[in-house]
Structure formats: structure tokens, C-alpha cells
Design an enzyme around this catalytic site. Structure first.
Site, PDB file in Angstrom:
ATOM      1  N   ALA A 136       0.777  -1.235   0.000  1.00 56.63           N
ATOM      2  CA  ALA A 136       0.000   0.000   0.000  1.00 56.63           C
ATOM      3  C   ALA A 136       0.809   1.286   0.000  1.00 56.63           C
ATOM      4  O   ALA A 136       0.591   2.176  -0.814  1.00 56.63           O
ATOM      5  CB  ALA A 136      -0.931   0.006   1.200  1.00 56.63           C
ATOM      6  N   CYS A 137       1.772   1.379   0.864  1.00 51.79           N
ATOM      7  CA  CYS A 137       2.237   2.715   1.211  1.00 51.79           C
ATOM      8  C   CYS A 137       3.452   3.231   0.458  1.00 51.79           C
ATOM      9  O   CYS A 137       3.617   4.418   0.299  1.00 51.79           O
ATOM     10  CB  CYS A 137       2.525   2.788   2.701  1.00 51.79           C
ATOM     11  SG  CYS A 137       2.982   4.448   3.190  1.00 51.79           S
ATOM     12  N   GLY A 138       4.293   2.330  -0.033  1.00 53.99           N
ATOM     13  CA  GLY A 138       5.474   2.841  -0.725  1.00 53.99           C
ATOM     14  C   GLY A 138       6.306   3.699   0.196  1.00 53.99           C
ATOM     15  O   GLY A 138       6.461   3.392   1.383  1.00 53.99           O
TER      16      GLY A 138
ATOM     17  N   ARG B 134       3.850   5.833  -9.509  1.00 51.70           N
ATOM     18  CA  ARG B 134       2.823   4.791  -9.536  1.00 51.70           C
ATOM     19  C   ARG B 134       1.864   5.049 -10.680  1.00 51.70           C
ATOM     20  O   ARG B 134       1.514   6.193 -10.943  1.00 51.70           O
ATOM     21  CB  ARG B 134       1.993   4.837  -8.260  1.00 51.70           C
ATOM     22  CG  ARG B 134       2.749   4.488  -7.041  1.00 51.70           C
ATOM     23  CD  ARG B 134       1.778   4.475  -5.883  1.00 51.70           C
ATOM     24  NE  ARG B 134       2.533   4.477  -4.642  1.00 51.70           N
ATOM     25  CZ  ARG B 134       1.958   4.516  -3.462  1.00 51.70           C
ATOM     26  NH1 ARG B 134       0.642   4.565  -3.359  1.00 51.70           N
ATOM     27  NH2 ARG B 134       2.696   4.508  -2.371  1.00 51.70           N
TER      28      ARG B 134
END
Lengths: 270, 270
Positions: free
Chosen positions: A110-112, B40
């Protein structure tokens, strides 16, 4: 085992030399060769880097280790060139790469890098405690290294297109020099040489790079257990932060009679 | 829309300045900031690049286009920063990236770069015909560009740690300048600016880079339809080969009163 042909590191080419004052004339110029190297592990393509051919087995080994993809060369059964531009790494039974390589890396779920400290998000942990390395380097010795590097690389310096990385003892003796169109490749070739000759961790050594010191180069030095990283040009903010955190001495702008010590100044004897 | 805080591109840090003749003294030094940017696409992490913060939306757009991952910005619904170090690209319905990014790329199945021509194996095809660009550039104009680039970048030049890329008209007017710790990022930021202002293909333009010209930079220039690539330092063999094949003019060692023309010398008026 096949013995590959000696790699071509430079290429002659006819260019037009233009001078505003003297006109134009054809001239022979020497180019640094740049070619892709694909690194495969157990037949799976892992990475492609644009590099200057030569010392490719060292480059493959150094890349896998300094990027934290393999914990040691003990995992490797064989590295061979299966083509002039493909290095094939075969692991021991049950061996596997630890994760995707950093330069292509996909952050976890999710967060990177959101909300995390940048260094924690991208760094690879070294198994060596560089901070504990008690080596001392005399400032005049450090100042002399760029000249020694240039003297050793004078053949390829002719192209003006190669980065160099040199590994020195604390008393200024050159252990190995590698050159490449990519600065990270030059360091990975030094890393591979050190790994394959059983010298890692590189306690008491100084790594000199001909250009700037980036986060990536600082990380590779830490992975190898190198206590002193010196650069002819500027370091980046993240290189300094990582060196600081890892207890590594980082010197920049090492030129002529002067240098800047960014971190770990206790190792520099004046 | 949130307005992000102005990015920090430089960082002050206390260093120890050592001079062999004058001793050591603490001094303030200015570092180029290096931070990771994750790109992303539709919530899938695609790439992480180490870059100097600023113009990150341009960097994301430029990267996707010059790496051949998106055919145009028409595919993009929105690009926004979801964190200071994460650029989130949302595609139009049915949009998708064309392939994995080059710098992390996994070659297709069996053969990789074995036995194939290196350029064919790794290059991305440009939709623009640079060879047909009939622009001419006067040699004195080309010789003047590095000075114009340095004058425009004098603020950040203070760190000594930034690469610059400048886009010029054929008469030497600076259209845009971008700086970054990574040379490819500086070019991608120029690319994103050009894409987002509807200027691509960049017919008749000159791209000047402050350092060396690699394959990667030559490829990005071709993708943007730029007919003239100039570098202050040396080109690599593969940059020259690609420029030759693509009909692009490549000048290197553009310094003072002289320069080397590697390809496309018909565009240089003496």
C-alpha cells in the site's frame, strides 16, 4: 570453460572537430564503449545495466551483493558469460535472490515511501559495522589519491567518458581500479573483485570515486564494509545522511590541497 | 487541489574544510538534495528514481513518455503528488502502460540480448522522424549554449552536485532549464515540461546536457523528436550509434571555442 575474447572498451570514430577560430577538420576520436549487460539468475533475467564491457563477472557478482540481492558469494555456484552481453548466475541448490533489485524496485503493497523516512524505505542493510572501523587516514594521503587514480587510469582517460572507482589502503596503495561509463558499475566491478578474492569486508580501506557521491554509491560502500568513501566532486544530501547514520567517513571535493569532510572526521589525521 | 510546499533542492550542512597548507576549519556547505521518487500508475508502483525534488509531475510524465511506457499524455487522466516522494498517475479508462520500464526491464523469454544487436534489443522506437528535421544551427550559437546554461543555473551550481539539461531554440534562446542529481531526471523534467505544454515533437530544438551523453539520453532526445543533442562532455559509443541510426545531430565536448560533431554534421553551419 570458454575463454571470451578481450572486451572492447574503447572505439575509434571519425568526428568533425569544429573550432570557431580555426575552422573544421576531420579527426579521429576515441569513444568509451557502452553496451547493455543483462544479469540472469538461474535463467531468470534480473537486471540490465548499461556498462563498459570488461570485468563483467565481477560486475554481476558485485551488483548482486551490493544491492542486497545475495548475502554472499557462497550462494553462487557459477557465474559465466553466456554471450558477450549476458552474465548468467547459477545459484547453489535452494539458493534464491532475496528481493527485486533496488533500481527496478516495487515498493511493498500500500504505502510505498509515503510517510516513511526516505532512507529507511530504500536502503539495504549492511551486515558489517563500519562505525567500529578504527582506521585512520592522513590528510595528505587522502589528498594524493585522485592523482594516483588518474595516473593509473591514463589509458582510458583518453575518452573523457569513463567514471573510475579505486580501492586504496589507508596508506594510499592502490588495490584495484575499475572504469565504466556508469559510476555504479565501476564500484560494482571493484566490489566483485573484492568478493571474488575473499577480501570483504573491506576494513581499513578507502574507496575513491572520480565523480559525485550519490546515495547509491554510499550504500554500496557500506555494504562492502568500507570505512572511508572519498569523491572528487560533490556528495548528495542523502549520501551524507547515509554515511552519517552508518558511521562511514565521507570526503568530497578531494582536489589538489583541499577537501571537505562531511562525516566521520575523526578518521582523518591532520 | 492541494498546493504542495515548495520543494527543497539544496541543504546546508556544516563540514570540515581541510587544507594541507592552511589547516582545518568548519565551514557551511550547500548540498544538492537527493530523495527517492516513486512513480505509480493506477496504484501500481512502477519505478523509483533518486532525484532532486521539484518539477516532479514533469518528471513522472517525462519518464513515462521517454521510456516508451505511454504513447502520449492523452492516456493520462491525472498526475498528482500523493506524498512529497510519490507521484501518482491515473490513466484514462482502458489506458495501460505498454511494458515494464527499461531500467528495470526483464528481457523477453528465452534469448534476452544474446545474439541480437544491442541497440535493437534495448531501444524504444520513436514515433517522430528526427532525420527529416531540416533545422540548421550556427556553430557559434552551439558554442554559446554551455555559457547560457551555466548563467541560467547559477543558483544551484553552488552545490557542484547537479546535472543540468537545457532546451534551446536553434537561434540559442533558452526555452527551459532543469537540474537534478540524476542526468536522466533532468532530461525527463524537460520532457515533461514540453509534453505538458503541448510542444512535442520538439522540431528545430537543441537539447544541451551538462555532462556526458549516454545511450539513455540519446534515446530520450529521439523520443521527443529533438534533432540536435549537445553535451559538454563525451558521448558513449552507443549514444553515437543511436544518434547515427536515428538521423540526430550529436555534438560532444562543446566547450569554449570548439566542439566535436559525431553525427548529422549537415545541420551545423560553420
Amino acid at each position: 570453460m570458454d575463454v571470451p575474447a578481450a572486451p572492447t572498451r574503447t572505439q575509434r570514430r571519425k568526428v568533425l572537430r569544429v573550432s570557431l577560430s580555426d575552422g573544421a577538420e576531420p579527426r579521429a576520436d576515441i569513444l568509451a564503449v557502452e553496451e547493455p549487460l543483462e544479469i540472469r539468475v538461474d535463467d531468470t533475467p534480473l537486471s540490465v545495466t548499461m556498462r563498459t564491457p570488461g570485468d563483467d563477472l565481477d560486475l554481476a557478482a558485485g551488483f548482486l551483493f551490493t544491492e542486497g540481492l545475495l548475502p554472499s558469494l557462497a550462494e553462487v555456484r557459477e557465474i559465466r558469460m553466456c554471450d558477450s552481453n549476458v552474465a548468467a548466475v547459477t545459484l547453489q541448490q535452494n539458493g534464491q535472490v532475496l528481493r527485486a533489485p533496488n533500481r527496478s524496485f516495487l515498493m511493498t503493497s500500500a504505502c510505498g515511501v509515503c510517510g516513511k523516512d526516505s532512507i529507511d524505505a530504500i536502503r539495504t542493510r549492511s551486515v558489517f559495522d563500519v562505525a567500529a572501523d578504527e582506521v585512520r587516514v592522513r590528510a595528505p594521503v587522502l589528498a594524493s589519491l585522485p592523482g594516483r587514480l588518474r595516473a593509473a587510469q591514463k589509458v582510458f582517460a583518453s575518452t573523457g567518458g569513463l567514471h573510475a572507482a579505486g580501492l586504496f589502503t589507508a596508506s594510499g596503495d592502490l588495490l584495484v581500479l575499475r572504469e565504466d561509463v556508469g559510476r555504479h558499475n565501476a564500484v560494482d566491478k571493484v566490489a566483485g573483485w573484492a568478493l571474488r578474492s575473499g577480501r570483504v569486508p573491506l576494513n581499513g580501506c578507502v574507496l575513491l570515486v572520480s565523480g559525485r557521491a550519490s546515495f547509491e554509491l554510499a550504500q554500496k560502500a557500506l555494504m562492502l564494509g568500507i570505512p572511508v568513501l572519498a569523491a572528487v566532486s560533490a556528495p548528495s544530501s542523502l549520501a551524507v545522511a547515509l554515511a552519517d547514520e552508518g558511521g562511514m567517513t565521507l570526503a568530497g571535493f578531494v582536489r589538489g590541497q583541499t577537501m571537505n569532510i562531511y562525516t566521520g572526521e575523526h578518521r582523518i589525521v591532520r
